[in-house]
Enzyme design. Structure first.
Site, PDB file in Angstrom:
ATOM      1  N   ALA A   1       0.822  -1.211   0.000  1.00 30.97           N
ATOM      2  CA  ALA A   1       0.000   0.000   0.000  1.00 30.97           C
ATOM      3  C   ALA A   1       0.859   1.266   0.000  1.00 30.97           C
ATOM      4  CB  ALA A   1      -0.936  -0.005   1.201  1.00 30.97           C
ATOM      5  N   HIS A   2       1.986   1.245   0.693  1.00 33.64           N
ATOM      6  CA  HIS A   2       2.847   2.431   0.724  1.00 33.64           C
ATOM      7  C   HIS A   2       3.463   2.715  -0.638  1.00 33.64           C
ATOM      8  CE1 HIS A   2       2.389   2.525   5.046  1.00 33.64           C
ATOM      9  NE2 HIS A   2       2.969   3.705   5.025  1.00 33.64           N
ATOM     10  N   LYS A   3       3.910   1.661  -1.281  1.00 37.56           N
ATOM     11  CA  LYS A   3       4.489   1.815  -2.621  1.00 37.56           C
ATOM     12  C   LYS A   3       3.409   2.397  -3.548  1.00 37.56           C
ATOM     13  CE  LYS A   3       7.415  -0.886  -5.762  1.00 37.56           C
ATOM     14  NZ  LYS A   3       6.658  -1.041  -7.005  1.00 37.56           N
TER      15      LYS A   3
END
Lengths: 297, 197
Positions: free
Chosen positions: B37-39
């Site tokens: 999700a961060h990427k």
């Protein structure tokens, strides 16, 4: 075959949801050491509440249900394929019942297999023994602490560590410092001195099957374990790295031979949630326990 | 060290009043996001997350969820190691105006600087205490990217009640992790009888 799978599903349920009594009492002891009103005291209190809640509700006590390492003791010549199938079937079943998180991703695409099966998982070792029945034990180890595991090659100039016992000690204390709270302290160190790189990690992880409070039968290693434990707990990292008096619950060490050219010190870091369970099958008799055979000197 | 109850949407004044060592009980919206999700947040900048994350708390967590009649239930939902999100978090704080990052193990200097600059804190939850923490999730409001990312990596939107954590990085630029690392390093040198590094 169906029964065997059910038994292994139950073994996985126990491993994922019921913290072994020896680990729990080590945490209770740690709580008594910490001062009230500190973050360390709160953290250990929450950990013990969590342990009780997980046991009561059969929910995974940590959401990272980890890598599963199985050791299956069986008579010489016993076919292994049905055991492998039963373990894999139980893994799928335990995932469906929410005892396990779907925890295996294809490395490059990131696609989750959804059932905890994958290339290389679960890890299954078969060990022939002299008895007629079967005995299986499983260890669940999460990724946070696995990322804190490390391997040293002696001599190590940074630590001033030579190829001797003080050199090994320096590696262990450095590993504790480097892990800080990130491996979910208070943790347990599983250590292998010697071996090649692969065997070092295998033997280091086998140490987690030993009860936290046992004393190494090898006097030299027992002294090392006690010394490292005492120093680590005076290092001030504390539960979760909040500061405090308990950084480690235990240190467990195995000694292997090595090549003249190599001297590896392998340090596997286990979080406080050291999850393991065993089952012995003799005829129709099925007995679950928290006693393991693996990792004993 | 104080005990504080905080509620989302979190405002800057409240966040800037929190100090390292404070114990907090968080109520309101807690949105999970971990590695994938961060990427995704930084590379694709998805619009649907903006209103969800503004003033909310972002939780480094890959939960075990169970589908029941009437929706999802959090079975086991403790924090995952935060440092893996260090390359992304400063940008996430700036772009999405998240006020609290909840995780374990602490984060690095870039995140600490973003906390100081934009008014955010890092809240350390108890690693491994996944059942107790899941019990603080009173409602699972929605889930995003479940099909694409799988259960642990999806963005789950939790409503929580009195979720316990400790402030270990504050908006004044202090980090308990940096302090403890430095102090324990001195102990290590004492035990080894030499300067290290």
């Amino acid at each position: 075959m169906k029964n065997l799978q059910e038994t292994f599903t139950e073994l996985l349920r126990r491993a994922a949801t019921d913290l072994p009594a020896d680990v729990e009492s080590a945490i209770e002891r740690a709580l008594r050491e910490e001062r009230r009103g500190t973050a360390a005291h709160s953290a250990l209190t929450i950990i013990l509440q969590n342990t009780a809640a997980a046991r009561e509700t059969s929910a995974p006590l940590c959401q990272d249900t980890g890598t599963h390492t199985w050791y299956v003791y069986l008579p010489e010549g016993h076919p292994t394929e049905e055991l492998r199938k039963a373990i894999r079937g139980a893994t799928v079943q335990a995932t469906r019942k929410s005892y396990l998180r779907p925890n295996q991703m294809e490395s490059i695409s990131g696609v989750n297999s959804g059932d905890n099966l994958g290339a290389g998982h679960p890890v299954i070792h078969f060990v022939p023994w002299k008895k007629t029945g079967l005995h299986a034990e499983v260890l669940l180890k999460g990724g946070g602490c696995e990322n804190c595991s490390t391997q040293y090659s002696l001599p190590d100039q940074r630590l001033g560590a030579g190829r001797d016992l003080p050199g090994v000690r320096a590696c262990l204390l450095d590993a504790v410092h480097r892990a800080q709270g990130r491996g979910c302290a208070p943790g347990i160190l599983g250590v292998a001195v010697g071996g090649d790189r692969a065997l070092g990690y295998r033997a280091a992880k086998e140490q987690f099957f030993r009860p936290v409070h046992d004393v190494n039968a090898d006097a030299q290693l027992a002294a090392l374990e006690a010394d490292v434990l005492s120093c680590a707990n005076r290092m001030g990292v504390g539960p979760m790295g909040f500061g405090g008096r308990t950084t480690l619950l235990g240190v467990k060490t195995a000694r292997l031979h090595r090549l003249p050219a190599s001297f590896f010190v392998t340090v596997a870091y286990m979080c406080w949630a050291c999850r393991r369970a065993s089952v012995t099958l003799a005829g129709k008799d099925v007995r679950f326990s928290q006693t393991a055979l693996t990792g004993r000197p | 060290m104080a005990v504080r109850e905080i509620q989302t949407p979190l405002d800057e004044t409240t966040i800037r009043s929190l100090r390292v060592g404070d114990e907090v009980f968080l109520s309101g919206l807690l949105v999970t996001a971990r590695d994938v999700a961060h990427k995704y947040m930084v590379e694709k900048k998805p619009a649907f997350l903006r209103p969800l994350l503004r003033g909310a708390a972002l939780y480094h967590c890959g939960p075990v969820m169970r589908k029941e009649r009437g929706g999802w239930k959090a079975v086991s939902a403790g924090p995952t190691t935060s440092i893996r999100e260090e390359p992304y978090t400063a940008d996430v704080i700036q772009a999405y105006r998240v006020r609290a990052i909840v995780g374990k193990g602490g984060m690095g200097p870039r995140t600490l600087e973003a906390c100081r600059r934009f008014g955010a804190v890092y809240l350390h939850a108890v690693g491994g205490a996944a059942v107790t923490l899941a019990q603080r999730v009173v409602h699972v409001r929605e889930v995003h990217m479940l099909e694409e990312f799988g259960m642990p990596e999806a963005c789950w939107v939790f409503e929580v009640d009195n979720f316990p954590a400790v402030v270990t990085m504050d908006a004044a630029g202090s980090s308990l992790h940096a302090e403890i690392t430095a102090r324990s390093h001195m102990a290590l040198e004492r035990f080894l009888g030499r300067a290290i590094r």
